[in-house]
Enzyme design. Structure first.
Site, PDB file in Angstrom:
ATOM      1  NE  ARG A  95     -55.776 -20.813 -59.926  1.00 16.38           N
ATOM      2  CZ  ARG A  95     -54.673 -20.319 -59.423  1.00 16.38           C
ATOM      3  NH1 ARG A  95     -53.731 -21.124 -58.962  1.00 16.38           N
ATOM      4  NH2 ARG A  95     -54.475 -19.009 -59.379  1.00 16.38           N
ATOM      5  CB  THR A 368     -45.433 -22.417 -60.541  1.00 13.77           C
ATOM      6  OG1 THR A 368     -46.306 -21.543 -59.833  1.00 13.77           O
ATOM      7  CG2 THR A 368     -46.291 -23.272 -61.475  1.00 13.77           C
ATOM      8  CG  ASP A 410     -52.722 -16.469 -57.865  1.00 15.75           C
ATOM      9  OD1 ASP A 410     -51.852 -15.630 -57.571  1.00 15.75           O
ATOM     10  OD2 ASP A 410     -52.453 -17.525 -58.474  1.00 15.75           O
ATOM     11  CB  SER A 440     -50.087 -16.500 -64.875  1.00 17.62           C
ATOM     12  OG  SER A 440     -50.555 -15.228 -64.477  1.00 17.62           O
ATOM     13  N   GLY A 460     -44.988 -17.259 -62.112  1.00 16.25           N
ATOM     14  CA  GLY A 460     -45.941 -16.240 -61.709  1.00 16.25           C
ATOM     15  C   GLY A 460     -46.520 -15.496 -62.889  1.00 16.25           C
TER      16      GLY A 460
END
Length: 558
Positions: A95, A368, A410, A440, A460
């Site tokens: 991440r 994504t 985010d 998520s 999302g």
């Protein structure tokens, strides 16, 4: 790299051991991804003697080239891996990380309100990328091939070029104004200052050189030396706040997956900083108390929505970066906690979100990518990667060839104010130096005595509920291709609305749900581009499914 705890284990359930033994092999491989060129890259590497993890590197890098609107080496990823020979299961957390100079006040306007433009557009929206570190770590610790081989297909695609599909060009049109602000991004994606027509060939020699540096020098090829200096200088020139120290301190983190039981199967899914695994466990634990197969569509949808509502409330309340925030993970994923939540669900009446023990009252995008792999040895990879909104922050540092992400959105940049996906949060997910924002993304395995499912999706805030619905459909008998194609619905606590895809429910069912107290909102555009594969160990059959909502997706078994 930080290994947080010992992760190797063999899970034993009521029906016995379900870890895939070395003799338990499918003999073929299945790859489902959002682009046929990425799926082909994975099989190219498998054909050279690689395993599922080498293929994951190849598919990930290829998607970073051919789907720049969805992901890239300027973004981040979660790699959920299952190694067949010893049952090891691990999630690699790649991440994005907040820069050391992060200050929430940077994202507010003169009146102290959240400035949405700063949070999603331009260099302040970008966290330190994690995907390059993940590619290196997976290759060095789980793959069989050197990076030069697993990255070769992506390097070739970047250098020789490819024709972006209609979906990519559509998103490019939606983000044109933002991309046009940045010289590096506009030079790459807007030839002549306009969105290209279908058939345009995108060649990206700068990205090819960046990938070659990673292949040659590994982690240091991106996060250190002259390349890191060029990257930091370029970000600062455009108004960003990255430093060489930020890049130097970035590390992939191995995290123990969330593991729980559902209907005699082991569910293995993403832990924090993903919110997906905990929410998925909470929802399936609640739903385990019902015989969903015996209910009609309206009754079943009502109960699923009520489970979604409660899980998303807890997401907002408790979850954040596990390295900095203490979270009641055991409690939230406990069947006993789920039983209490289940008891609060009225079988014939919707629960207004503002009547639940409150986190926050309602206050006055969605890309994504995901791919799923099973190889001939029974190794599994479920990988979800992103730059957040389409084309990320709309910034390309000249000479690098990739877009910066806009993952800072985010974070809960201002407590109680929804982000681009309508999600709210508090201090647990506040933007602080070196923290990783809540995600998520929910790559997931479902491993039973006879069948295994590998699943995940972009989308999302809707990712978690799509994975839930995909798993429920699989248990109901749907094939991977059926479950990725199903119409979808979603509830995320706030706003207190069931979002549904067009024609997801006929009129009578919508009226019945409204009679229970639910508010429905039907959208014109579909969401998510799910990719799933499964393996029937009893018959030996492998199957794949790539979402028909995409235009270039590919699920191949061979």
């Amino acid at each position: 790299m930080i290994r947080l705890r010992a992760l190797t284990f063999v899970a034993v359930l009521a029906f016995g051991a379900v870890s895939v033994q070395a003799a338990d092999k499918p003999g073929k491989a299945a790859i489902a991804s959002a682009h046929k060129l990425a799926t082909a890259a994975g099989f190219e590497v498998l054909g050279q003697g690689g395993n599922a993890f080498d293929a994951a590197v190849a598919v990930s890098a290829a998607l970073s080239v051919v789907e720049p609107q969805s992901s890239g080496i300027g973004g981040g990823a979660f790699f959920l891996l299952h190694r067949a020979n010893d049952g090891r299961q691990v999630m690699l957390d790649a991440r994005e990380m907040a820069p050391g100079a992060t200050d929430a006040r940077q994202y507010l306007d003169a009146k102290g309100e959240l400035d949405r433009d700063k949070s999603v557009n331009g260099p302040l929206a970008a966290g330190i990328p994690g995907e390059p570190a993940a590619l290196v770590w997976v290759a060095e610790h789980y793959g069989k091939l050197p990076l030069k081989k697993s990255l070769a297909p992506a390097i070739r695609l970047a250098r020789e070029g490819f024709a972006p599909d209609a979906r990519s060009l559509m998103f490019l049109g939606l983000r044109k104004d933002v991309i046009a602000r940045d010289p590096g991004a506009s030079a790459l994606f807007l030839p002549g200052g306009e969105v290209p027509k279908e058939g345009w060939v995108l060649k990206n020699p700068d990205l090819a050189r960046t990938l070659e540096l990673i292949a040659e020098k590994g982690h240091a090829g991106f996060y250190g030396g002259d390349y890191a200096a060029k990257l930091v200088e370029g970000v600062k020139k455009t108004g960003g706040n990255w430093s060489l120290d930020d890049l130097a301190r970035y590390q992939v983190k191995e995290r123990e997956p969330i593991v729980f039981q559902y209907r005699g199967h082991q569910v293995v899914t993403a832990p924090p900083p993903s919110s997906g695994g905990i929410a998925l466990a909470e929802m399936l634990n609640i739903l385990q108390g019902y015989n969903l197969d015996k209910l009609d569509v309206v009754e079943r949808t009502h109960l699923v929505v009520e489970a979604m509502r409660r899980a998303y409330r807890d997401r907002a309340e408790y979850l954040g970066d596990p390295d900095f925030v203490k979270m009641p993970v055991a409690e939230l994923t406990s069947p006993l906690y789920a039983a209490g939540l289940r008891a609060s669900i009225h079988p014939k009446k919707a629960t207004p979100s503002d009547s639940l023990p409150g986190f926050m009252a309602p206050v006055g995008g969605t890309d994504t990518t995901h791919f799923s792999i099973i190889d001939a040895e029974g190794n599994l990879a479920a990988v979800t990667q992103t730059v957040n909104l389409p084309f990320g922050a709309g910034v390309v540092v000249p000479g690098t060839g990739f877009l910066l992400n806009n993952e800072m959105d985010d974070f809960a940049l201002k407590a109680g104010v929804p982000n681009a996906y309508g999600l709210v949060g508090g201090d647990a997910n506040a933007p602080k130096p070196y923290h990783r924002p809540l995600s998520s993304m929910t790559p997931t395995f479902v491993i039973g005595p006879e069948r295994t499912l590998v699943i995940g999706t972009p989308g999302g805030s809707r990712i978690i509920t799509m994975v839930l619905e995909g798993i429920l459909a699989w248990f109901a008998g749907d094939s991977p291709q059926q479950l990725v194609a199903n119409k979808r619905y979603h509830h995320q606590f706030l706003p207190d609305v069931i979002s549904i895809e067009k024609d997801a429910f006929p009129l009578e069912q919508r009226k019945a749900l409204q009679a229970l107290g639910h508010t429905l909102s039907e959208g014109e555009r579909p969401w998510g581009y799910m990719n799933a594969v499964d393996w029937n160990r009893k018959t030996g059959e492998l199957r794949g499914g790539s979402d028909p909502r995409g235009v270039s997706g590919s699920a191949v078994v061979k």
